[in-house]
Design a protein around this motif. Structure first.
Motif, PDB file in Angstrom:
ATOM      1  N   GLU A   1     -10.068   9.248   8.683  1.00  0.00           N
ATOM      2  CA  GLU A   1      -8.632   9.438   8.921  1.00  0.00           C
ATOM      3  C   GLU A   1      -7.819   8.973   7.709  1.00  0.00           C
ATOM      4  OE1 GLU A   1      -7.235   9.054  13.287  1.00  0.00           O
ATOM      5  OE2 GLU A   1      -8.618   7.373  13.002  1.00  0.00           O
ATOM      6  N   VAL A   2      -8.261   7.860   7.124  1.00  0.00           N
ATOM      7  CA  VAL A   2      -7.561   7.336   5.946  1.00  0.00           C
ATOM      8  C   VAL A   2      -7.708   8.321   4.781  1.00  0.00           C
ATOM      9  CG1 VAL A   2      -7.470   5.462   4.256  1.00  0.00           C
ATOM     10  CG2 VAL A   2      -7.863   4.938   6.677  1.00  0.00           C
ATOM     11  N   ALA A   3      -8.939   8.814   4.588  1.00  0.00           N
ATOM     12  CA  ALA A   3      -9.164   9.766   3.487  1.00  0.00           C
ATOM     13  C   ALA A   3      -8.290  11.008   3.682  1.00  0.00           C
ATOM     14  CB  ALA A   3     -10.645  10.143   3.427  1.00  0.00           C
ATOM     15  N   ALA A   4      -8.221  11.471   4.936  1.00  0.00           N
ATOM     16  CA  ALA A   4      -7.421  12.672   5.218  1.00  0.00           C
ATOM     17  C   ALA A   4      -5.946  12.420   4.903  1.00  0.00           C
ATOM     18  CB  ALA A   4      -7.594  13.092   6.671  1.00  0.00           C
ATOM     19  N   ALA A   5      -5.493  11.199   5.178  1.00  0.00           N
ATOM     20  CA  ALA A   5      -4.076  10.891   4.990  1.00  0.00           C
ATOM     21  C   ALA A   5      -3.669  10.967   3.521  1.00  0.00           C
ATOM     22  CB  ALA A   5      -3.768   9.504   5.556  1.00  0.00           C
TER      23      ALA A   5
ATOM     24  N   PRO B   1     -13.872  12.994   2.181  1.00  0.00           N
ATOM     25  CA  PRO B   1     -14.487  11.768   2.726  1.00  0.00           C
ATOM     26  C   PRO B   1     -15.616  11.221   1.855  1.00  0.00           C
ATOM     27  CG  PRO B   1     -14.280  13.444   4.432  1.00  0.00           C
ATOM     28  CD  PRO B   1     -13.879  14.094   3.152  1.00  0.00           C
ATOM     29  N   LEU B   2     -16.344  12.117   1.189  1.00  0.00           N
ATOM     30  CA  LEU B   2     -17.422  11.651   0.317  1.00  0.00           C
ATOM     31  C   LEU B   2     -16.834  10.943  -0.907  1.00  0.00           C
ATOM     32  CD1 LEU B   2     -20.312  11.408  -0.698  1.00  0.00           C
ATOM     33  CD2 LEU B   2     -20.200  13.800  -1.439  1.00  0.00           C
ATOM     34  N   ASP B   3     -15.865  11.564  -1.530  1.00  0.00           N
ATOM     35  CA  ASP B   3     -15.256  10.941  -2.712  1.00  0.00           C
ATOM     36  C   ASP B   3     -14.599   9.613  -2.363  1.00  0.00           C
ATOM     37  OD1 ASP B   3     -16.048  12.989  -4.329  1.00  0.00           O
ATOM     38  OD2 ASP B   3     -14.199  14.146  -4.045  1.00  0.00           O
TER      39      ASP B   3
ATOM     40  N   MET C   1      -4.115   3.176  -1.563  1.00  0.00           N
ATOM     41  CA  MET C   1      -3.254   3.727  -2.611  1.00  0.00           C
ATOM     42  C   MET C   1      -3.542   5.228  -2.742  1.00  0.00           C
ATOM     43  SD  MET C   1      -1.887   0.882  -3.137  1.00  0.00           S
ATOM     44  CE  MET C   1      -0.700   1.129  -4.462  1.00  0.00           C
ATOM     45  N   HIS C   2      -2.635   5.946  -3.336  1.00  0.00           N
ATOM     46  CA  HIS C   2      -2.829   7.396  -3.471  1.00  0.00           C
ATOM     47  C   HIS C   2      -4.100   7.740  -4.238  1.00  0.00           C
ATOM     48  CE1 HIS C   2       0.707   8.670  -1.433  1.00  0.00           C
ATOM     49  NE2 HIS C   2       1.540   8.034  -2.240  1.00  0.00           N
ATOM     50  N   ASP C   3      -4.537   6.861  -5.107  1.00  0.00           N
ATOM     51  CA  ASP C   3      -5.760   7.163  -5.875  1.00  0.00           C
ATOM     52  C   ASP C   3      -7.028   6.873  -5.067  1.00  0.00           C
ATOM     53  OD1 ASP C   3      -6.085   4.415  -5.790  1.00  0.00           O
ATOM     54  OD2 ASP C   3      -6.228   4.156  -7.962  1.00  0.00           O
ATOM     55  N   GLY C   4      -6.850   6.438  -3.819  1.00  0.00           N
ATOM     56  CA  GLY C   4      -8.007   6.234  -2.962  1.00  0.00           C
ATOM     57  C   GLY C   4      -8.486   4.794  -2.883  1.00  0.00           C
TER      58      GLY C   4
ATOM     59  N   ALA D   1       0.833  -1.216   0.000  1.00  0.00           N
ATOM     60  CA  ALA D   1       0.000   0.000   0.000  1.00  0.00           C
ATOM     61  C   ALA D   1       0.862   1.258   0.000  1.00  0.00           C
ATOM     62  CB  ALA D   1      -0.905  -0.001   1.224  1.00  0.00           C
ATOM     63  N   ASP D   2       0.344   2.338  -0.598  1.00  0.00           N
ATOM     64  CA  ASP D   2       1.058   3.622  -0.577  1.00  0.00           C
ATOM     65  C   ASP D   2       1.077   4.201   0.830  1.00  0.00           C
ATOM     66  OD1 ASP D   2       1.570   3.559  -3.279  1.00  0.00           O
ATOM     67  OD2 ASP D   2      -0.222   4.731  -3.813  1.00  0.00           O
ATOM     68  N   VAL D   3      -0.063   4.112   1.484  1.00  0.00           N
ATOM     69  CA  VAL D   3      -0.189   4.704   2.821  1.00  0.00           C
ATOM     70  C   VAL D   3      -0.890   3.696   3.729  1.00  0.00           C
ATOM     71  CG1 VAL D   3      -1.212   6.601   4.160  1.00  0.00           C
ATOM     72  CG2 VAL D   3      -0.371   7.038   1.848  1.00  0.00           C
ATOM     73  N   VAL D   4      -0.391   3.584   4.941  1.00  0.00           N
ATOM     74  CA  VAL D   4      -1.008   2.677   5.914  1.00  0.00           C
ATOM     75  C   VAL D   4      -1.382   3.498   7.149  1.00  0.00           C
ATOM     76  CG1 VAL D   4      -0.621   0.693   7.439  1.00  0.00           C
ATOM     77  CG2 VAL D   4       0.252   0.659   5.084  1.00  0.00           C
ATOM     78  N   ILE D   5      -2.631   3.386   7.568  1.00  0.00           N
ATOM     79  CA  ILE D   5      -3.119   4.154   8.724  1.00  0.00           C
ATOM     80  C   ILE D   5      -3.660   3.186   9.768  1.00  0.00           C
ATOM     81  CG2 ILE D   5      -4.889   5.802   9.499  1.00  0.00           C
ATOM     82  CD1 ILE D   5      -2.790   7.142   7.839  1.00  0.00           C
ATOM     83  N   SER D   6      -3.236   3.379  11.003  1.00  0.00           N
ATOM     84  CA  SER D   6      -3.737   2.549  12.107  1.00  0.00           C
ATOM     85  C   SER D   6      -4.462   3.425  13.122  1.00  0.00           C
ATOM     86  CB  SER D   6      -2.579   1.852  12.822  1.00  0.00           C
ATOM     87  OG  SER D   6      -1.965   0.941  11.931  1.00  0.00           O
ATOM     88  N   SER D   7      -5.531   2.921  13.673  1.00  0.00           N
ATOM     89  CA  SER D   7      -6.275   3.675  14.689  1.00  0.00           C
ATOM     90  C   SER D   7      -6.740   2.735  15.780  1.00  0.00           C
ATOM     91  CB  SER D   7      -7.539   4.317  14.112  1.00  0.00           C
ATOM     92  OG  SER D   7      -7.345   4.859  12.846  1.00  0.00           O
ATOM     93  N   ARG D   8      -6.852   3.289  16.967  1.00  0.00           N
ATOM     94  CA  ARG D   8      -7.469   2.544  18.065  1.00  0.00           C
ATOM     95  C   ARG D   8      -8.689   3.316  18.552  1.00  0.00           C
ATOM     96  NH1 ARG D   8      -5.651  -0.477  23.571  1.00  0.00           N
ATOM     97  NH2 ARG D   8      -5.183  -2.018  21.990  1.00  0.00           N
TER      98      ARG D   8
END
Ligand SMILES: Cc1cc2nc3c(=O)[nH]c(=O)nc-3n(C[C@H](O)[C@H](O)[C@H](O)COP(=O)(O)OP(=O)(O)OC[C@H]3O[C@@H](n4cnc5c(N)ncnc54)[C@H](O)[C@@H]3O)c2cc1C
Lengths: 763, 298
Positions: free
Chosen positions: A377-381, A386-388, A299-302, A177-184
């Motif tokens: 959070e993932v969309a922001a990253a 968020p809608l798109d 991925m960067h394209d969402g 993946a281009d970006v990996v986001i983790s949340s608790r």
């Protein structure tokens, strides 16, 4: 295929309820009735060293005092038989019933409770979910392996069930993946909090017992009595007077057997009425606390390429019906997204808290709140709206979902567009206000349910159904279905319901199943009478039975309404001959097939029949100086298939939204160091009030859904409770710029998040 | 147990002398008994039908609010709303319509809870309690009256017959705000009342009192330094920090002491801002909480 020509909704039980003439269980009195009271453990974990009820039994006016020694020695519960009616040797949560008293008055019953000698040696308590699954933890059920456990229920230590959802190769995909986001995210436990505290009356006649009880599920209550007191099913009759709400809290089998056993021992009718405190601590149905760790690779394209998750759910001291929760929660953390690679591990953990059980859309509000917050959070990253981001990733007709289910025609994409448009997504808002989006889903459950219908000689109809009206209005909707089949007015149909001796079995008010299952049975039973009427009319009108239509109280030839005969005449004729009787049961549909996924600890909760979809958009204002958030508007769009009863459907959404706001902002159980509930009352457990209600704007995406309920309807009672908290969470985050990672997102927690972030900015 | 409904004040005072407890709306007394806080008293004398206690009377220099005046009456009384606005702000927030229709100002004051909403407004408006027995009446300051949570210095045979307030001077304004998590059936997490008098842009008098941050309603001390100052940001900031500093909050289920200490500053500032605006002649609808969006905002 909306039904537009049905008459306006008439609530048959409405006048009773609004005028106060309706009778609830607590309103009933039987001659000679005694008062029941329970002795509770009031300690979270302890070994009983002495339980002596002899002094209590000796008090004049006390007719019966029961303990574990006075009932059959067995463990029960649906999947893991870990529960006994009365505590045996060990108590595992504060609300565990140690003994029960029946006495001539409340005061004497209270005196008897005080006279019970209950001595114990305190045991270490298990309350922290992570500590509970760590090596060397105190075990809540050291003998778990010796219990009867059914189904695919992997268990070990304090883990009651372990379920997983796995598809593709999450690890490899995450690495690419281009970006990996983790949340608790951490959700506190909360409550169903029905306005009527439960009440039960039991009366024996010979070897038969009749029990009036405020349950949502009379057949489960009956089966529980039969199992624990070892009685045949035809000796136990459950009657439910008007029910003052349930929200899941009154699902399952609770205290009916205790009261039946007391009545038998006392040889008198016995009545129990809960206090508010008891309603908070004793039932084994409250919404579970949860710790949710979720990671998404994008991925960067969402495009979402992978998701992993680890969930811990608080089972409490006994399992009730919670064994399907891990898998259900995993489905919500997967979410209605096209995710090709996924691995979510989910464990239901024993603690010394009150047992968890199905409360309106069990696991969904927490799971959806966590994953929808995470989604933003993932969309922001990747700097995506968020809608798109959701547009790109949500499931649509023909898509493959996160467990390999391919969806037939569904309307989530339309829900997303409608709700965001209604809310004005993208418009500028005043400072401190923001919109937040969440999407959610929920399955429909097919179960056996029967119905009888009879038309009398005067053309009036009785529908005999095992459905249970918990306030949703869906039982009332059954009249609409019968009226539609029979060409009559709703007011010609009378319901006979909430009596197990009269009606065939059914699931009752649980799992949004009333319309789906009882509705199909009623539809078929009514249709059988309609067919008989058509045969009779065909003779009168010299036409083919297939050409007869029933409408407006008349049977007429299709296309020629003047050639007709009143239905009441046909009914009178039948009353002298072949009676007009219907009896039917709803077919149980198979669950859809899953491809490419494996599920450990499968609890039948990965494959979803006729799934319901929703999008909620909340407009929230946050007072940044205090952290108080107020929900101003909620815009919802739901795909629940055909909407048969629009008034009731809107009512369900409005109630679900309000319940969701409570969970999101103000409702959470607070525990003391001793593991006991500290806010077990309506002053400190903050439900939302009508003064807090936002404006609610709802649209339905009506898609006829095959294999669902009557006329293509799916369920709707739980769906509105899924996405509200997630939408509020995202709105709060957008309004403040900070994330609140614990639910309820109380004012103080919002303020804490704001001050922590301000401190970090300073340093 | 006996329950007697009194028709006249004299009946009430005789009953109290004989050991009866007064019950007005019963919204504290009965609810408390049901929750097992205190059992119901042996002898109750209901005072809610005593007309003499249910009037609001204006004299030249003072106003007398009968102890039996309900919160609903306070909110709809033009004199209270215009001259003693902070009391109306508070009364409008109490419980629900049903609570306001039966709950009284006398009951609120005599119940002695540190979370009572009319308490802080009464303090900043300089109210005294009139306590009466069959032998006569006396007036005590509220500071003297409230001893500790749920306890007053009134004798058991003393009835609170009225709250007596000096009429505010020209250029005065008052307001009450509270922090609440929901908009009905709520208890103040913290609250603040302010009364200010302005001469043009200059503060000539200011009193501030706080709800739910100490064992009794807490009036801010040492505010004299604020008189004679112009209304500006530093004035409001000084009010906020004085409130946060002087508060002695506890942690409980509703909030931590830390959060209370912070939010009491916010409430004190907002109450003072609203009081100043009213003193300047602006009409801010009652209650300020709803009009300006404080706490569970409008
Ligand atoms: C649902 C609910 C919500 C509430 N919300 C709020 C709120 O938001 N804010 C708030 O401040 N309070 C609130 N309360 C508390 C209560 O309603 C108020 O304090 C109310 O003003 C009490 O008045 P009462 O007439 O009902 O008092 P009562 O219950 O009749 O009396 C209270 C006490 O005062 C004594 N007493 C009454 N009158 C006199 C008198 N004239 N002289 C001497 N002693 C007297 C009684 O003996 C008793 O000890 C709430 C209560 C409920 C039930």
């Amino acid at each position: 295929m909306a039904i537009t020509d049905l008459p306006e909704f008439i609530r048959a039980d409405g006048p009773d309820k609004v005028t106060g003439s309706g009778r609830y269980t607590a309103d009933m009195t039987l001659t000679g009735q005694l008062v029941a009271k329970f002795k509770y453990a009031e300690v979270s974990h302890a070994r009983i060293t002495n339980l002596d009820v002899s002094a209590a039994r000796a008090i004049p006016g006390v007719f019966a005092v029961l303990t574990a020694d006075d009932v059959p020695d067995l463990r029960y519960t649906p999947v893991i038989a870990d529960r006994t009616l009365f505590a045996r040797d060990v108590v595992r949560f504060e609300g565990e019933v140690v003994a029960a008293v029946a006495a001539i008055s409340a005061a004497i019953a209270e005196q008897a409770i005080d006279a019970i000698v209950f001595e114990y040696e305190a045991l270490p308590i298990v309350t922290d979910l992570e500590a509970a699954v760590a090596d060397g933890s105190t075990l809540v059920h050291p003998d778990l392996d010796s219990y009867v456990i059914t189904g695919d229920t992997p268990h070990e230590g304090n883990v009651a069930t372990h379920s997983s959802i796995e598809m593709g190769d999450a690890e490899a995909a995450m690495a690419s993946a281009d970006v990996v986001i983790s949340s608790r995210y951490v959700a506190d436990a909360s409550h169903a909090a029905p306005i009527e505290p439960r009440a039960i009356i039991a009366q024996w006649e010979g070897d038969k017992v009749t029990i009036w009880t405020s349950t949502q599920v009379p057949y489960d209550a009956r089966d529980g009595v039969c199992e624990t007191l070892q009685l045949p099913s035809n000796k136990v009759r459950i009657i439910v007077p008007h029910l003052g709400g349930g929200f899941g809290g009154k699902c399952g089998f609770h205290f009916e057997a205790h009261i039946a056993a007391l009545a038998k021992a006392a040889k008198r009718p016995v009545k129990l009425v809960f206090s508010r405190w008891e309603e908070f601590v004793a039932p084994d149905r409250r919404r579970e606390g949860m710790i949710i760790d979720v990671t998404t690779g994008v991925m960067h394209d969402g495009t979402i390429v992978a998701r992993t998750g680890a969930l811990l759910l608080d089972n409490g001291a006994y399992s009730a019906d919670a064994t399907f929760f891990p898998q259900a929660a995993a489905m919500h953390v997967a979410g209605p997204y096209k995710i090709p690679n996924i691995k979510i591990d989910s464990r239901l953990v024993y603690t010394n808290h009150q047992p968890s059980g199905s409360v309106r859309a069990p696991t969904a509000p927490q799971g959806c709140w966590a994953v929808e917050s995470h989604t933003d959070e993932v969309a922001a990253a990747i700097s995506m709206d968020p809608l798109d981001f959701r547009r790109k990733n949500i499931v649509h007709t023909g898509a493959i979902g996160p467990v390999g289910q391919t969806y037939d025609e569904i309307g989530l994409d339309q829900c997303l567009e409608l709700a965001t448009k209604s809310a004005g997504w993208g418009n500028e808002l005043p400072d401190g206000e923001a919109l937040g989006i969440a999407v959610g889903w929920w399955p429909s459950f097919a179960a056996s349910a029967g119905a009888f219908a009879k038309m009398h000689g005067d053309g009036k109809v009785q529908l005999i159904t095992g459905a249970n009206e918990c306030g949703t209005g869906s039982v009332m909707t059954l009249r609409m279905i019968a009226a539609d089949e029979l060409g009559l007015d709703q007011t010609d149909i009378e319901l006979v319901y909430q009596d197990t001796a009269a009606a065939p079995v059914g699931p009752g008010a649980t799992g949004s199943q009333t319309l789906l299952n009882h509705g199909r049975a009623v539809e078929t039973a009514s249709r059988q009478i309609a067919d008989q009427l058509k045969e009779l009319a065909a003779v009168h009108l010299e036409a083919n039975a297939d050409d007869i239509v029933l409408s407006g109280g008349m049977a007429s030839v299709a296309g020629t309404p003047t050639v007709s005969v009143p239905i009441v005449e046909l009914a009178a004729e039948a009353a002298e001959g072949d009676l007009l009787l219907g009896s039917a049961s709803a077919p149980v549909h198979d669950s859809p097939e899953l491809f490419g996924s494996t599920c450990l600890g499968d609890q039948d909760f990965a494959s979803w029949l006729a799934p319901q979809f929703s999008c909620h958009v909340a407009r929230v204002r946050v007072d940044k100086d205090t952290g108080v958030a107020r929900v101003l508007q909620v815009h919802t769009a739901h795909d629940s298939g055909t909407i048969i009863n629009p008034v009731a459907a809107h009512g369900q959404i409005e109630g679900g939204v309000l319940m969701g706001i409570g969970q999101a902002l103000t409702e959470g159980t607070q525990y003391g160091e001793d593991g006991r509930q500290q806010n077990a009352g309506l002053l400190e457990y903050k439900l939302q009030t009508i003064a807090d209600a936002p404006s609610i704007h709802t649209q339905f995406v009506e898609i006829f859904t095959p294999n669902a309920g009557p006329k293509g309807a799916k369920g709707l009672a739980e769906a509105p409770n899924v996405a509200t908290a997630g939408a509020i969470s995202n709105a709060v985050a957008r309004a403040t710029g900070v994330r609140v990672r614990q639910m309820p997102m109380t004012a103080e927690r919002v303020w804490d998040a704001l001050t922590t972030s301000a401190r970090e900015d300073d340093s | 147990m006996t329950f007697t409904i009194a028709n006249t004040l004299a009946d009430v005072l005789v009953a109290l002398a004989a050991g009866a407890r007064p019950i007005a709306g019963g919204t504290d007394l009965v609810v408390g008994a049901r929750q097992g806080k205190d059992s119901l008293p042996e002898t109750l004398i209901a005072i809610d039908r005593v007309g003499e206690l249910r009037t609001i009377e204006a004299a030249d220099d003072h106003t007398r609010i009968g102890s039996g005046v309900t919160h609903s009456m306070l909110v709809s009384d033009p004199l209270i709303v215009e001259q003693f606005t902070a009391i109306a702000d508070a009364a409008a927030l109490v419980g629900s319509p049903a609570t306001r229709n039966v709950g009284t100002i006398g009951g609120n004051v005599m119940n002695g809870s540190p979370a009572m909403d009319t308490g802080a407004p009464l303090v900043v408006l300089g109210a005294e309690a009139e306590l009466s027995t069959t032998a006569g009446s006396r007036r005590v300051s509220l500071d003297e009256l409230w001893v500790s949570p749920g306890r007053t210095s009134a004798q058991t045979d003393e009835l609170c017959t009225a709250l007596v307030l000096p009429n505010p001077p020209d250029g005065a304004g008052s307001a009450y705000v509270r922090l609440e998590y929901r908009r009905a059936m709520e208890i103040a997490v913290v609250g603040a009342a302010a009364a200010v008098t302005l001469d043009g842009d200059v503060i000539t008098a200011v009193r501030i009192a706080l709800t739910a941050v100490a064992p009794t309603i807490l009036e801010l001390a040492d505010l004299s330094g604020l008189s004679g100052r112009a209304v500006d940001e530093s004035f409001f900031a000084a009010v906020a920090s004085a409130a946060s500093e002087q508060a002695a909050p506890i942690s409980d289920l509703r909030a931590s002491d830390r959060y209370r200490r912070h939010t009491i500053g916010v409430m004190a500032r907002r109450a003072t801002e609203a009081a100043v605006r009213r003193a300047q002649g602006e009409v801010i609808d009652v209650p300020v909480n709803r009009a300006l969006g404080v706490g569970a905002a409008s």
